[in-house]
Design a protein around this motif. Structure first.
Motif, PDB file in Angstrom:
ATOM      1  N   TYR A 156      44.949 -47.226  -1.312  1.00 28.17           N
ATOM      2  CA  TYR A 156      44.045 -46.843  -2.238  1.00 28.17           C
ATOM      3  C   TYR A 156      42.882 -45.724  -2.094  1.00 28.17           C
ATOM      4  O   TYR A 156      42.557 -44.990  -2.735  1.00 28.17           O
ATOM      5  CB  TYR A 156      43.368 -48.116  -3.047  1.00 28.17           C
ATOM      6  N   ASP A 157      42.681 -45.974  -0.671  1.00 27.94           N
ATOM      7  CA  ASP A 157      41.720 -44.914   0.061  1.00 27.94           C
ATOM      8  C   ASP A 157      42.081 -43.373  -0.262  1.00 27.94           C
ATOM      9  O   ASP A 157      41.821 -42.500  -0.656  1.00 27.94           O
ATOM     10  CB  ASP A 157      41.065 -45.028   1.274  1.00 27.94           C
ATOM     11  N   GLN A 158      43.529 -43.296   0.081  1.00 27.57           N
ATOM     12  CA  GLN A 158      44.370 -41.881   0.065  1.00 27.57           C
ATOM     13  C   GLN A 158      44.798 -41.495  -1.341  1.00 27.57           C
ATOM     14  O   GLN A 158      44.555 -40.356  -1.507  1.00 27.57           O
ATOM     15  CB  GLN A 158      45.575 -42.212   0.665  1.00 27.57           C
ATOM     16  N   HIS A 159      45.114 -42.406  -2.278  1.00 25.56           N
ATOM     17  CA  HIS A 159      45.438 -41.948  -3.389  1.00 25.56           C
ATOM     18  C   HIS A 159      45.003 -43.082  -4.676  1.00 25.56           C
ATOM     19  O   HIS A 159      45.799 -44.191  -4.427  1.00 25.56           O
ATOM     20  CB  HIS A 159      46.850 -41.527  -3.464  1.00 25.56           C
ATOM     21  N   VAL A 160      44.653 -43.046  -5.670  1.00 25.68           N
ATOM     22  CA  VAL A 160      44.143 -43.909  -6.641  1.00 25.68           C
ATOM     23  C   VAL A 160      45.635 -43.911  -7.427  1.00 25.68           C
ATOM     24  O   VAL A 160      46.199 -42.931  -7.823  1.00 25.68           O
ATOM     25  CB  VAL A 160      43.262 -43.577  -7.630  1.00 25.68           C
ATOM     26  N   PRO A 161      46.066 -44.971  -7.955  1.00 28.80           N
ATOM     27  CA  PRO A 161      47.345 -45.132  -8.465  1.00 28.80           C
ATOM     28  C   PRO A 161      47.379 -44.263  -9.808  1.00 28.80           C
ATOM     29  O   PRO A 161      46.455 -44.244 -10.532  1.00 28.80           O
ATOM     30  CB  PRO A 161      47.592 -46.387  -8.647  1.00 28.80           C
ATOM     31  N   ASP A 162      48.452 -43.383 -10.257  1.00 31.04           N
ATOM     32  CA  ASP A 162      48.648 -42.761 -11.370  1.00 31.04           C
ATOM     33  C   ASP A 162      48.171 -43.853 -12.611  1.00 31.04           C
ATOM     34  O   ASP A 162      48.903 -44.990 -12.847  1.00 31.04           O
ATOM     35  CB  ASP A 162      49.917 -42.177 -11.811  1.00 31.04           C
ATOM     36  N   GLY A 163      47.187 -43.401 -13.361  1.00 29.94           N
ATOM     37  CA  GLY A 163      47.072 -44.056 -14.462  1.00 29.94           C
ATOM     38  C   GLY A 163      45.722 -44.677 -14.701  1.00 29.94           C
ATOM     39  O   GLY A 163      45.572 -45.258 -15.623  1.00 29.94           O
ATOM     40  N   MET A 164      45.417 -45.404 -13.460  1.00 30.79           N
ATOM     41  CA  MET A 164      44.626 -46.383 -13.351  1.00 30.79           C
ATOM     42  C   MET A 164      43.014 -45.839 -13.792  1.00 30.79           C
ATOM     43  O   MET A 164      42.424 -46.441 -14.560  1.00 30.79           O
ATOM     44  CB  MET A 164      44.250 -46.877 -12.006  1.00 30.79           C
ATOM     45  N   GLU A 165      42.523 -44.864 -13.477  1.00 26.11           N
ATOM     46  CA  GLU A 165      41.174 -44.213 -13.773  1.00 26.11           C
ATOM     47  C   GLU A 165      41.226 -43.802 -15.425  1.00 26.11           C
ATOM     48  O   GLU A 165      40.356 -43.952 -15.838  1.00 26.11           O
ATOM     49  CB  GLU A 165      40.820 -43.006 -12.687  1.00 26.11           C
ATOM     50  N   GLU A 166      42.415 -43.273 -15.799  1.00 30.23           N
ATOM     51  CA  GLU A 166      42.461 -42.870 -17.071  1.00 30.23           C
ATOM     52  C   GLU A 166      42.506 -44.128 -17.895  1.00 30.23           C
ATOM     53  O   GLU A 166      41.767 -43.986 -18.996  1.00 30.23           O
ATOM     54  CB  GLU A 166      43.935 -42.138 -17.317  1.00 30.23           C
ATOM     55  N   LEU A 167      43.292 -45.047 -17.531  1.00 31.56           N
ATOM     56  CA  LEU A 167      43.337 -46.204 -18.163  1.00 31.56           C
ATOM     57  C   LEU A 167      41.757 -47.113 -18.391  1.00 31.56           C
ATOM     58  O   LEU A 167      41.405 -47.603 -19.456  1.00 31.56           O
ATOM     59  CB  LEU A 167      44.135 -47.436 -17.722  1.00 31.56           C
ATOM     60  N   CYS A 168      41.025 -46.930 -17.424  1.00 28.69           N
ATOM     61  CA  CYS A 168      39.560 -47.667 -17.208  1.00 28.69           C
ATOM     62  C   CYS A 168      38.671 -46.511 -17.747  1.00 28.69           C
ATOM     63  O   CYS A 168      37.526 -46.942 -18.211  1.00 28.69           O
ATOM     64  CB  CYS A 168      39.440 -47.978 -15.977  1.00 28.69           C
ATOM     65  N   GLY A 169      39.029 -45.324 -17.813  1.00 29.53           N
ATOM     66  CA  GLY A 169      37.994 -44.287 -18.326  1.00 29.53           C
ATOM     67  C   GLY A 169      36.753 -44.213 -17.247  1.00 29.53           C
ATOM     68  O   GLY A 169      35.803 -43.696 -17.724  1.00 29.53           O
ATOM     69  N   SER A 170      36.957 -44.277 -16.032  1.00 24.94           N
ATOM     70  CA  SER A 170      36.114 -44.228 -14.940  1.00 24.94           C
ATOM     71  C   SER A 170      37.061 -44.251 -13.637  1.00 24.94           C
ATOM     72  O   SER A 170      37.939 -44.582 -13.517  1.00 24.94           O
ATOM     73  CB  SER A 170      35.295 -45.597 -14.951  1.00 24.94           C
ATOM     74  N   LYS A 171      36.120 -43.567 -12.834  1.00 26.52           N
ATOM     75  CA  LYS A 171      36.494 -43.272 -11.310  1.00 26.52           C
ATOM     76  C   LYS A 171      36.397 -44.449 -10.466  1.00 26.52           C
ATOM     77  O   LYS A 171      35.311 -45.092 -10.449  1.00 26.52           O
ATOM     78  CB  LYS A 171      36.062 -42.113 -10.809  1.00 26.52           C
ATOM     79  N   LEU A 172      37.573 -44.758  -9.699  1.00 27.88           N
ATOM     80  CA  LEU A 172      37.548 -45.868  -8.939  1.00 27.88           C
ATOM     81  C   LEU A 172      36.767 -45.421  -7.577  1.00 27.88           C
ATOM     82  O   LEU A 172      37.012 -44.523  -6.736  1.00 27.88           O
ATOM     83  CB  LEU A 172      38.878 -46.309  -8.203  1.00 27.88           C
ATOM     84  N   GLN A 173      35.734 -46.498  -7.245  1.00 30.10           N
ATOM     85  CA  GLN A 173      35.088 -46.011  -6.090  1.00 30.10           C
ATOM     86  C   GLN A 173      35.256 -46.825  -4.930  1.00 30.10           C
ATOM     87  O   GLN A 173      35.236 -46.448  -3.725  1.00 30.10           O
ATOM     88  CB  GLN A 173      33.462 -46.459  -6.383  1.00 30.10           C
ATOM     89  N   HIS A 174      35.526 -48.061  -5.068  1.00 29.51           N
ATOM     90  CA  HIS A 174      35.647 -49.039  -4.014  1.00 29.51           C
ATOM     91  C   HIS A 174      36.943 -49.958  -4.360  1.00 29.51           C
ATOM     92  O   HIS A 174      37.000 -50.468  -5.718  1.00 29.51           O
ATOM     93  CB  HIS A 174      34.470 -49.793  -3.541  1.00 29.51           C
ATOM     94  N   LEU A 175      37.477 -50.572  -3.625  1.00 23.37           N
ATOM     95  CA  LEU A 175      38.394 -51.696  -3.295  1.00 23.37           C
ATOM     96  C   LEU A 175      38.206 -52.633  -2.356  1.00 23.37           C
ATOM     97  O   LEU A 175      38.269 -52.327  -1.151  1.00 23.37           O
ATOM     98  CB  LEU A 175      39.810 -51.120  -3.289  1.00 23.37           C
ATOM     99  N   PHE A 176      38.035 -53.849  -2.724  1.00 17.66           N
ATOM    100  CA  PHE A 176      37.701 -54.959  -1.904  1.00 17.66           C
ATOM    101  C   PHE A 176      38.950 -56.006  -2.051  1.00 17.66           C
ATOM    102  O   PHE A 176      39.476 -56.288  -3.208  1.00 17.66           O
ATOM    103  CB  PHE A 176      36.484 -55.652  -2.016  1.00 17.66           C
ATOM    104  N   THR A 177      39.886 -56.160  -0.966  1.00 16.37           N
ATOM    105  CA  THR A 177      40.989 -57.082  -1.085  1.00 16.37           C
ATOM    106  C   THR A 177      40.740 -58.073  -0.153  1.00 16.37           C
ATOM    107  O   THR A 177      40.703 -57.701   1.093  1.00 16.37           O
ATOM    108  CB  THR A 177      42.314 -56.267  -1.127  1.00 16.37           C
TER     109      THR A 177
END
Length: 115
Positions: free
Chosen positions: A72-93
């Protein structure tokens, strides 16, 4: 299609493409600027076998957490930010190897709850 269902499919595809198996069950809840995704039945038969030892358990845990975060640091999956209408900033897993249960918290730039 509901936003949660589409989000789940994006997350499932990333994990299936990376590890050869996606979660058997997945549930996402949107809260404020976060998507909280719970996943059950993540491991391949090989990972289950490796996790029988304590060293193997640690190896599977590290692969399933660090590898996913790196992706996710390298590449936000296609469609995720468009679906949410916002830029992904962090992922905790994290993943609990003994229970084959994982949780990911996706933190977006702005509120994604509506919609």
């Amino acid at each position: 299609m509901k936003k949660e269902t589409t989000f789940n499919e994006i997350v499932r595809k990333v994990r299936k493409d990376t590890f050869g198996k996606g979660p058997e069950r997945i549930h996402t809840t949107f809260v404020d600027n976060m998507a909280i995704t719970k996943m059950w039945g993540n491991f391949t038969p090989t990972e289950k076998f490796i996790a029988l030892t304590s060293e193997g358990k640690e190896m599977v845990h590290r692969a399933r957490t660090q590898m996913v975060q790196g992706l996710y640091d390298q590449h936000v999956p296609d469609g995720m930010e468009e679906l949410c209408g916002s830029k992904l900033q962090h992922l905790f897993t994290d993943i609990k190897v003994e229970d084959d249960f994982a949780i990911s918290v996706f933190v977006f730039e702005k509120n994604i709850e509506q919609g």
